[in-house]
Design a protein around this motif. Structure first.
Motif, PDB file in Angstrom:
ATOM      1  N   ILE A  20       0.958  -1.471  -0.190  1.00 59.06           N
ATOM      2  CA  ILE A  20       0.204  -0.179   0.288  1.00 59.06           C
ATOM      3  C   ILE A  20       0.737   0.665  -0.347  1.00 59.06           C
ATOM      4  CG2 ILE A  20      -2.367   1.230   1.370  1.00 59.06           C
ATOM      5  CD1 ILE A  20      -2.634  -1.045   1.897  1.00 59.06           C
ATOM      6  N   VAL A  21       0.633   2.378  -0.941  1.00 54.35           N
ATOM      7  CA  VAL A  21       1.406   3.196  -1.381  1.00 54.35           C
ATOM      8  C   VAL A  21       0.427   4.361  -1.092  1.00 54.35           C
ATOM      9  CG1 VAL A  21       2.921   4.781  -2.714  1.00 54.35           C
ATOM     10  CG2 VAL A  21       2.778   2.792  -3.344  1.00 54.35           C
ATOM     11  N   GLY A  22       1.097   5.655   0.582  1.00 53.79           N
ATOM     12  CA  GLY A  22      -0.088   6.200   0.453  1.00 53.79           C
ATOM     13  C   GLY A  22       0.918   7.651   1.100  1.00 53.79           C
ATOM     14  N   ARG A  23      -0.406   8.640   1.643  1.00 54.78           N
ATOM     15  CA  ARG A  23       0.638   9.750   2.261  1.00 54.78           C
ATOM     16  C   ARG A  23      -0.706  10.561   2.808  1.00 54.78           C
ATOM     17  NH1 ARG A  23       0.567  13.439  -3.104  1.00 54.78           N
ATOM     18  NH2 ARG A  23      -1.419  13.909  -3.833  1.00 54.78           N
ATOM     19  N   ARG A  24      -0.017  11.346   3.724  1.00 54.84           N
ATOM     20  CA  ARG A  24      -0.725  12.263   4.470  1.00 54.84           C
ATOM     21  C   ARG A  24      -1.327  13.596   4.656  1.00 54.84           C
ATOM     22  NH1 ARG A  24      -0.396  10.155  10.240  1.00 54.84           N
ATOM     23  NH2 ARG A  24       2.227   9.823   9.445  1.00 54.84           N
ATOM     24  N   GLY A  28      -4.327  15.029   8.125  1.00 51.72           N
ATOM     25  CA  GLY A  28      -3.730  14.015   9.391  1.00 51.72           C
ATOM     26  C   GLY A  28      -4.176  12.735   8.707  1.00 51.72           C
ATOM     27  N   LYS A  29      -4.866  13.079   7.379  1.00 50.53           N
ATOM     28  CA  LYS A  29      -5.804  10.822   7.697  1.00 50.53           C
ATOM     29  C   LYS A  29      -4.973  11.146   6.202  1.00 50.53           C
ATOM     30  CE  LYS A  29     -10.370  10.486   8.975  1.00 50.53           C
ATOM     31  NZ  LYS A  29     -11.448   9.830   8.577  1.00 50.53           N
ATOM     32  N   ILE A  30      -4.825   9.563   5.817  1.00 52.69           N
ATOM     33  CA  ILE A  30      -4.123   8.795   5.136  1.00 52.69           C
ATOM     34  C   ILE A  30      -5.334   8.752   3.797  1.00 52.69           C
ATOM     35  CG2 ILE A  30      -3.122   6.916   4.376  1.00 52.69           C
ATOM     36  CD1 ILE A  30      -2.663   5.658   7.706  1.00 52.69           C
ATOM     37  N   GLU A  31      -4.537   9.170   2.871  1.00 52.77           N
ATOM     38  CA  GLU A  31      -4.432   9.382   1.521  1.00 52.77           C
ATOM     39  C   GLU A  31      -3.993   7.813   0.364  1.00 52.77           C
ATOM     40  OE1 GLU A  31      -4.775  11.535  -2.512  1.00 52.77           O
ATOM     41  OE2 GLU A  31      -3.871  12.976  -1.063  1.00 52.77           O
ATOM     42  N   ILE A  32      -4.415   6.902   0.113  1.00 46.67           N
ATOM     43  CA  ILE A  32      -4.177   6.456  -0.979  1.00 46.67           C
ATOM     44  C   ILE A  32      -3.551   6.246  -1.831  1.00 46.67           C
ATOM     45  CG2 ILE A  32      -4.406   3.772  -1.519  1.00 46.67           C
ATOM     46  CD1 ILE A  32      -3.905   3.786   1.445  1.00 46.67           C
ATOM     47  N   GLY A 378      -1.424  -0.256   9.208  1.00 42.81           N
ATOM     48  CA  GLY A 378      -0.788   0.005   9.893  1.00 42.81           C
ATOM     49  C   GLY A 378       0.605  -0.489   9.347  1.00 42.81           C
ATOM     50  N   LEU A 379       1.329  -0.403   8.734  1.00 44.79           N
ATOM     51  CA  LEU A 379       2.689  -0.919   8.493  1.00 44.79           C
ATOM     52  C   LEU A 379       2.303   0.903   7.728  1.00 44.79           C
ATOM     53  CD1 LEU A 379       3.319  -4.111   6.811  1.00 44.79           C
ATOM     54  CD2 LEU A 379       4.140  -3.742   9.116  1.00 44.79           C
ATOM     55  N   LEU A 380       1.706   0.780   6.644  1.00 49.46           N
ATOM     56  CA  LEU A 380       2.275   2.270   5.937  1.00 49.46           C
ATOM     57  C   LEU A 380       2.024   3.806   6.961  1.00 49.46           C
ATOM     58  CD1 LEU A 380       1.727   4.397   3.166  1.00 49.46           C
ATOM     59  CD2 LEU A 380      -0.530   4.022   3.298  1.00 49.46           C
TER      60      LEU A 380
END
Length: 455
Positions: A20-24, A28-32, A378-380
């Motif tokens: 899974i690739v993502g950023r904040r 503050g939420k995660i954008e996949i 969770g790992l992301l």
């Protein structure tokens, strides 16, 4: 898009490998950005037993994630599980050279490094050193010592240990798949990041992550990790029992479990049957859903009894250690119908299913809603925390010295309200790695404000 803008989690599971690739985002939420999934062919009960097949599966999952996200993947945060994992409690301390200077993150890292030098059993290696409670001089039960003064810094630690060979095998698979391993994280800790709330961790909660090959457990109380373990049984062994008990092939057994499986036979009707296609011209086979549920129930009860044993080992049935928030079931195995009711009955604790999409901002098609993605998300999240910490500017020593010199020149008493206010600002700033202002800037702002008040 620059490298530092996104992070990657890699879940090397027994049944599937997920990238899974993502950023904040700004809130503050995660954008996949992208997801890749491949069938796991070289992993058994959380342990790599075929290097070449695992490498191929990792490459396939990463390639799909790169294609869907449009970004290159170089660094990954990887999960680890398996029956070789064990945990222990350990206390240690350091003596600080200058007790007049307040405790910094460097002191805590020095204490952790000292614990990492513990002598383990032959072939074992420390994976995590997790502080629980600190003690500064004679003051105990401190959760955050940064900013305090003291000569002796002591802490209780939860130490997670694994077999060196298993750790090396994972590292080799990741490396030969053309990736760099940013960090290695215990899978139940990763799952807890994505499905548990702060209130649950404070009240007392056990996360039970039922994967394909293992069931991972992590127990929290008072926001502190208290117990971790890995049970070497998961959803895969339920599939094996269905295959043997109903005399069908594994593919059909897995489909039966997913679509019709139930953990409570009493809730199934005797008259309901499902038809399985016969092999190569042989007649179709009819299987009673009640019989199926009885096969499933026997194995699930066994797994839950093992969970109960771990809860007792921690002391979850004692009043002081009671898990007020009960149990959170997650992982692919928690999709089993009526599992929550059986868990409530077997353990005596209230339970819920933990979905991993609570922290995800852009899961509009509900692709990641399933609890089977709890570990990978969770790992992301863990990878994002590591990136945030690296990008956060550390507190410059020269600015700290400057602040101390200013305070000394003004002869400000340590007990004065103004001094306590400034010290609190510095202490709180040291804990904020995601703020737009650097810590150094925060200190300078505090000093500036102090002198404006003095004038």
């Amino acid at each position: 898009m620059e490298k530092h803008e996104y992070s990657v989690g890699l879940d090397i599971g027994t049944t599937k490998i997920v990238t899974i690739v993502g950023r904040r985002n700004a809130h503050g939420k995660i954008e996949i950005l992208g997801v890749g999934k491949a069938k796991s062919l070289g992993v058994h009960k959380g342990i790599v037993n075929n290097i070449s097949q695992t490498i191929q599966s990792i490459k396939a999952a990463v390639a799909e994630a790169q294609s869907s996200s449009g970004v290159p993947i170089h660094k990954v945060t990887v999960g680890i599980a398996g029956k070789h994992i064990r945990s222990l409690q350990h206390s240690d301390y350091i003596m600080r050279d200058n007790p007049d200077q307040y405790i910094t993150e460097d002191d805590i890292e020095r204490l952790k490094d000292q614990v990492k030098k513990l002598v383990m059993l032959p072939g074992e290696e420390i994976i995590h050193v997790l502080p629980q409670e600190y003690k500064v001089d004679s003051e105990g039960e401190i959760q955050e010592p940064i900013g305090m003064h003291g000569k002796r810094l002591e802490a209780n630690f939860h130490v997670v240990v694994g077999q060196m060979g298993s750790i090396r095998n994972i590292a080799r698979c990741v490396r030969e798949a053309g990736l760099e391993m940013e960090a290695l994280t215990l899978e139940p800790l990763a799952s807890s990041e994505s499905v548990l709330t702060k209130e649950e961790k404070e009240a007392g909660v056990a996360i039970v992550d039922i994967g394909g090959g293992t069931t991972d457990i992590a127990i929290f109380k008072d926001n502190i990790i208290r117990h971790t373990c890995v049970i070497p049984y998961g959803g895969g062994i339920i599939t094996d029992d269905i295959k043997e008990g109903c005399s069908i092939i594994e593919k059909h057994a897995e489909q039966l479990k997913v679509k019709f499986g139930s953990a409570v036979p009493e809730l199934e009707k005797d008259s309901t049957f499902v038809t399985i296609p016969g092999l190569h011209g042989r007649p179709d086979k009819e299987i009673s859903l009640k019989t199926l549920a009885q096969v499933v129930n026997a194995r699930v009860e066994e797994i839950l009894e093992m969970v109960n044993t771990e809860l007792k080992a921690y002391g979850a049935f004692e009043q002081k250690k009671k898990l007020i928030a009960g149990i959170v079931l997650t992982g692919g195995g928690s999709n089993l119908r009526h599992l929550r009711q059986l868990a409530n009955y077997t353990t005596g604790f209230d339970s819920r299913i933990g979905f991993a999409n609570e922290y995800v901002a852009n899961d509009k098609n509900q692709q990641l809603k399933g609890p089977e993605y709890a570990t990978s998300i969770g790992l992301l999240m863990e990878s994002l925390k590591i990136r945030d910490k690296k990008n956060g500017v550390e507190q410059p020593e020269e600015i700290v010295e400057k602040v101390e010199e200013v305070v000394q020149n003004q002869n400000v008493a340590a007990e004065s309200p103004e001094f306590r206010t400034e010290e609190k600002v510095v202490s709180e700033a040291a804990n904020r790695r995601r703020d737009k202002l650097t810590i150094g800037q925060k200190i300078m702002e505090s000093v500036k404000k102090f002198f404006e008040e003095v004038e």
